[in-house]
Scaffold this motif. Structure first.
Motif: not given
Lengths: 350, 344, 292
Positions: B138, B142-146, B227, B234, B237-238, B241, B247, B250
């Motif tokens: 979690g 969250a860090t990844n989103t900010l 990490a 990438k 993920l792309e 998308m 979200r 994914r």
């Protein structure tokens, strides 16, 4: 300067024989190229000569001594690695000096030798830089200088040009050839690029699946390939190879008929001829086929046909016009044809 | 690398591990078969202003001689394993034969020292491990989103519970939940129970320890999983998308599968480490309410009159056995993985 | 940048931020609180009146005439001679780091470059060793140590710490060595080095970031250790963390819990100060150990 001999060399990794019963004699001052597709055992063979791999069977002779049990540092060799293997924390000067330090060459000699090596690769102004500050081509030349600074008995090169871009590859190749002519050190060079092999080598050793296919000068390899594999590997484009049947000197396959071949006997055979030996003509003379594709290559054009399952390439004049699908006539002189066994691939002499 | 060179390089490291890890295992197995020599007692007459009387005292001279003769103590065979402080076969049999219901039987079982310790240790391990990984994920997500700029500061604060020595971190929290500390008094105020003490009730003590375990282990999971989040391919993920994945989709189909090997690794390491829970109990002074297998061994060694080496050794062997059983499934599945990679 | 930061829905951003604030408070506040409280007297830190006292320092003001006091620190460091424990911690920690790194880098280099199957098995064995609780092994050491008369001395404890930490050290260093291309070793060998010369002159200069990272973890293990030092060191030679725990018993009786608070802050504050400098390495090291 010395000769080298590989006697019945074999190397096994797990269950696979990567090198099988390899025998090779290398003369003093010779530039030998080990050529073949990836996985053919050429790099393994060279690493065995270097002492970086142990042999499963066989002997390595350097300068008349068996060196199987000697560590790399006790064999009189030098090596240029594919990724250069330069010491990142040393300057160019120190990089080149390193082997002299390690092999206990008297300190008074160091400066003279390093500067000589630098001059030979034209990097005298870069002596104080670190590898990170150099371009790929410059790093490659530093690796080269480090290899020749000691004038070793045998110099080993593991695909040194493969990491350079096309233009740099060309110019470095030319420099390498000149260097070898000046230095005349016994060199074993590994590559998968047949152009490099053909231009640099005194003799080429074509390998496939751990076995030597042919050892000869580039001219002989090109003109008289020992089997269908060598024929199909060497040349740009590679030799055209067509499966068919020969009888009474006439070769027949779907869509192609060539007569006048000097071979008695009637059986299945593979016929080979080079693109530049065939020519486009006005009238049908044994081979007519629709154009599959046409490429303009600067000083000539290359027309490709489909004959049965095989693609056949023929060289044409640079301003030749032909539409895809258009029927074109080709002459293949019988004297330029090679015959190979349909199953073993070995050359069939007339 | 030739074998000789390999041995020369690895000798110092291998020797220390063999001497201090492998060898003690043998010594432990041996030691667990013995118990302390019986202390020879001497009756002695002591006189003081109030009169003379007889006293029984330990004869220390004779004891020293006995110890020198039989340093390991008395041979006890496997009886140490079955005695009341360990597997307690006799007590377990007695409880089982009682005519009461299962719940009562379990209650009595968990009053036996080893089973009590096992209960807590297993509970701690099986609750803290998944929850700490979950919390760590979690925080990583969250860090990844900010925004990126916050990353360094977030990492710094998040690392604190992990870097601080385990027993000291427990102490810090212990003082806060004390009924006079900030959390203790705040909770008492909020729940309107002025006599609330987190330390007296065993259930609350367990909960506190579990929370502490999660607080302390989450940072490690955060680092590893964060990490991992950076290395999600990438391209995949792309593609997802462009293919129209939400979200959540994914996350489910690209991110989590990518993180699975990391989560497996974290699970094994956490299981290993959490089973050893011990410093937390010391820090929270909770030995009365919660006991762990490591604590049992510690208490045996710190026993007031003389250390109970045999008992400690038996507990140690049982602990090692438990860990082996816990880790076996994941080791087996990972070994298959490794074999594929090594053979390739 | 997270993949599509500009398109992250506001709701999710807000949720992430709120969650992060809560977590950061949970993670950091206890330490801030303890640090602040260590400069107060017991009446404030353990106040029946509530937490306002700890913030405002009413009793501290009353007892000492200032809002903050160094009383607890003076008591623990000077009266209780905590500085001795600090000295012992330094000795043990330095010894552990140096020996651990030397043994570990030699072993890890061999494991990374071996090319033989048994290297993998040694690493697996190391992982298994790591699973064994230290206290279990210590119960096996005590009798032999007494007999050999090495119990109670810092070098013994240091060596045990090195041994117990070797599995992790080997795994971490091994994963670092794997990132260095073999070409470098082989160039050195062909240039005339023995394996050890190649290791010393060529690989180690390139490896030093990995060694520093591993050193940080060795340092943390030795500095934070409780089990090994509490069992293997005599009271005279005790290190900081076990000393604090031993303290707790006596402070209940003597009624000076603030000394323990000051001691805890003294031990943890250097870590808080050092972390920012080594944060990146710690993170990379932990993440890298997984790949190895």
């Amino acid at each position: 300067m010395a000769d080298a001999r590989l006697v019945n060399l074999g190397k096994r990794f797990g269950k696979t024989d990567v090198v099988k019963a390899l025998n090779l004699d290398i003369r003093d001052g010779e530039f030998i190229v080990l050529l073949g597709p990836s996985g053919c055992g050429k790099t393994t063979t060279m690493r065995i000569v270097a002492g970086l791999e142990e042999t499963t069977s066989g002997q390595i002779w350097l300068n008349g001594r068996v060196v199987n049990d000697l560590e790399p540092k006790d064999r009189d060799i030098a090596m240029v690695f594919q990724n250069y293997g330069l010491y990142p924390n040393l300057t160019v000067y120190e990089n080149i000096r390193f082997p002299l330090r390690m092999r206990k060459i008297p300190a008074g000699e160091h400066r003279r030798r390093v500067l000589a090596a630098l001059e030979m690769v034209e990097l005298t102004d870069f002596a104080d830089r670190r590898p990170a500050q150099l371009s790929g081509g410059q790093r490659q030349r530093v690796a080269l200088a480090r290899a020749i600074v000691r004038t070793p008995a045998v110099c080993l090169m593991d695909e040194p040009l493969s990491n350079l871009d096309a233009k740099l590859r060309l110019s470095t190749r030319v420099q390498l050839k000149h260097l070898h002519h000046a230095h005349r050190s016994t060199t074993i060079y590994v590559t998968h690029d047949q152009t490099e092999a053909m231009t640099l080598a005194d003799r080429v050793v074509v390998m496939n699946r751990g076995l030597i296919q042919q050892v000869a000068t580039p001219r002989v390899i090109y003109g008289t390939p020992a089997n269908a594999f060598v024929a199909g590997f060497i040349g740009s484009p590679a030799m055209n190879l067509i499966h068919g049947r020969i009888g009474q000197g006439v070769f027949e396959a779907s869509g192609i008929r060539i007569s006048g071949l000097a071979h008695a006997g009637a059986h299945e055979v593979i016929l080979g001829f080079r693109a530049e030996d065939a020519s486009v003509i006005e009238h049908h003379c044994g081979l007519s086929a629709p154009v599959y594709s046409m490429e303009l290559l600067g000083d000539h054009s290359m027309i490709t046909f489909r004959i049965g399952d095989a693609f056949v390439a023929v060289k044409a004049a640079k301003d030749h016009q032909a539409e895809i699908g258009e029927i074109v006539h080709i002459a293949v002189p019988a004297g330029a044809c090679h015959l190979f066994h349909p199953i073993t691939g070995d050359r069939i002499s007339p | 690398m030739p074998h000789r060179t390999f041995i020369a390089f690895i000798m110092p490291s291998l020797c220390t591990m063999l001497i201090f890890i492998a060898l003690p295992l043998v010594s432990l197995a041996y030691q667990s078969l013995f118990i302390e020599a019986e202390k020879p007692i001497r009756v002695v007459q002591t006189c003081d202003p109030f009169g003379c009387h007889l006293e029984s005292r330990v004869d220390s001279q004779a004891l020293a001689k006995l110890r020198a003769q039989e340093p390991a103590g008395r041979f006890n065979g496997l009886k140490t394993y079955t005695n009341p402080s360990h597997l307690a076969f006799a007590d377990v049999a007695r409880i089982w034969r009682q005519p009461t219901g299962i719940a009562s039987k379990l209650n009595q079982l968990f009053e036996l020292p080893l089973y009590r310790a096992l209960a807590f240790t297993l509970g701690y391990t099986l609750i803290v491990t998944p929850l700490s990984i979950f919390l760590g994920f979690g925080i990583a997500a969250a860090t990844n989103t900010l925004p990126d700029g916050l990353r360094a500061s977030i990492t710094y604060v998040t690392l604190l519970p992990m870097i601080v020595p385990s027993v000291l971190g427990a102490l810090v929290l212990f003082w806060m939940i004390d009924s006079r500390g900030v959390i203790g008094s705040a909770l008492a105020y909020l729940l309107n129970e002025p006599d609330l003490s987190l330390k007296t009730s065993p259930t609350l003590t367990w909960v506190t320890l579990f929370v502490y375990g999660i607080w302390q282990s989450a940072p490690y999971a955060f680092i590893v999983l964060f990490a991992g989040l950076q290395s999600v391919p990438k391209d995949t993920l792309e593609s997802a998308m462009i293919d129209g994945a939400t979200r959540w989709a994914r996350l489910r189909y690209v991110v989590l599968p990518h993180l699975r090997p990391l989560i497996n690794f974290l699970a094994i390491i956490s299981l290993m480490d959490n089973f050893r829970v011990f410093e937390a109990i010391i820090g929270f002074n909770a030995a009365a309410n919660a006991s762990s297998v490591s604590l049992l061994i510690f208490e045996d060694l710190r026993s007031s009159d003389s250390p109970l080496y045999g008992s400690a050794a038996a507990s140690s062997m049982l602990t090692i056995l438990c860990i082996a059983v816990l880790l076996l499934p994941s080791m087996v599945s990972n070994w298959k993985n490794f074999k594929l990679k090594a053979g390739a | 940048m997270p993949l599509n930061f500009h398109r992250t829905p506001r709701a999710i951003l807000f949720a992430a931020a709120a969650f992060m604030v809560v977590w950061l408070l949970i993670a950091g506040f206890p330490f801030v609180w303890t640090l602040w409280g260590s400069f107060k007297v017991e009446g404030d830190f353990f106040s029946y009146q509530g937490w306002i006292d700890a913030v405002a320092g009413r009793n501290t003001l009353a007892q000492t005439g200032h809002l903050v006091t160094l009383g607890a620190y003076r008591g623990v460091w000077i009266e209780e001679q905590f500085w001795k424990a600090a000295l012992h911690t330094s000795i043990v920690t330095i010894a552990v780091v140096m020996v651990s790194l030397s043994f570990g880098s030699l072993g890890a280099y061999a494991l990374a470059r071996s090319g033989h199957r048994y290297a993998y098995w040694i690493l697996v064995a190391a992982l298994v060793f790591r699973a064994i609780p230290g206290i279990a092994l210590i119960s096996g050491y005590l009798l032999p140590f007494f007999r050999l008369n090495v119990w109670g001395y810092p070098p013994t404890a240091a060596l045990v710490l090195v041994a117990l930490n070797q599995p992790f050290t080997l795994w971490l260093l091994h994963s670092f060595f794997l990132t260095i291309p073999r070409d470098l070793d082989e160039s050195a060998l062909v240039d005339g080095c023995t394996r050890f010369q190649a290791f010393r002159l060529v690989i180690m200069p390139v490896m030093w970031p990995g060694v520093v990272t591993t050193g940080i973890f060795s340092f943390l293990t030795a500095y934070s250790d409780f089990v090994v030092c509490s069992m293997l060191l005599s009271d005279r030679n005790q290190t900081m963390v076990p000393r604090i725990v031993a303290f707790l018993g006596t402070t209940q009786e003597t009624g000076r819990p603030m000394y323990a608070v000051a001691a805890v802050v003294s031990v943890t504050l250097p870590l808080f100060v050092l972390i920012p400098f080594f944060q990146k390495r710690i993170v990379n090291g932990l993440a890298g150990a997984v790949k190895g």
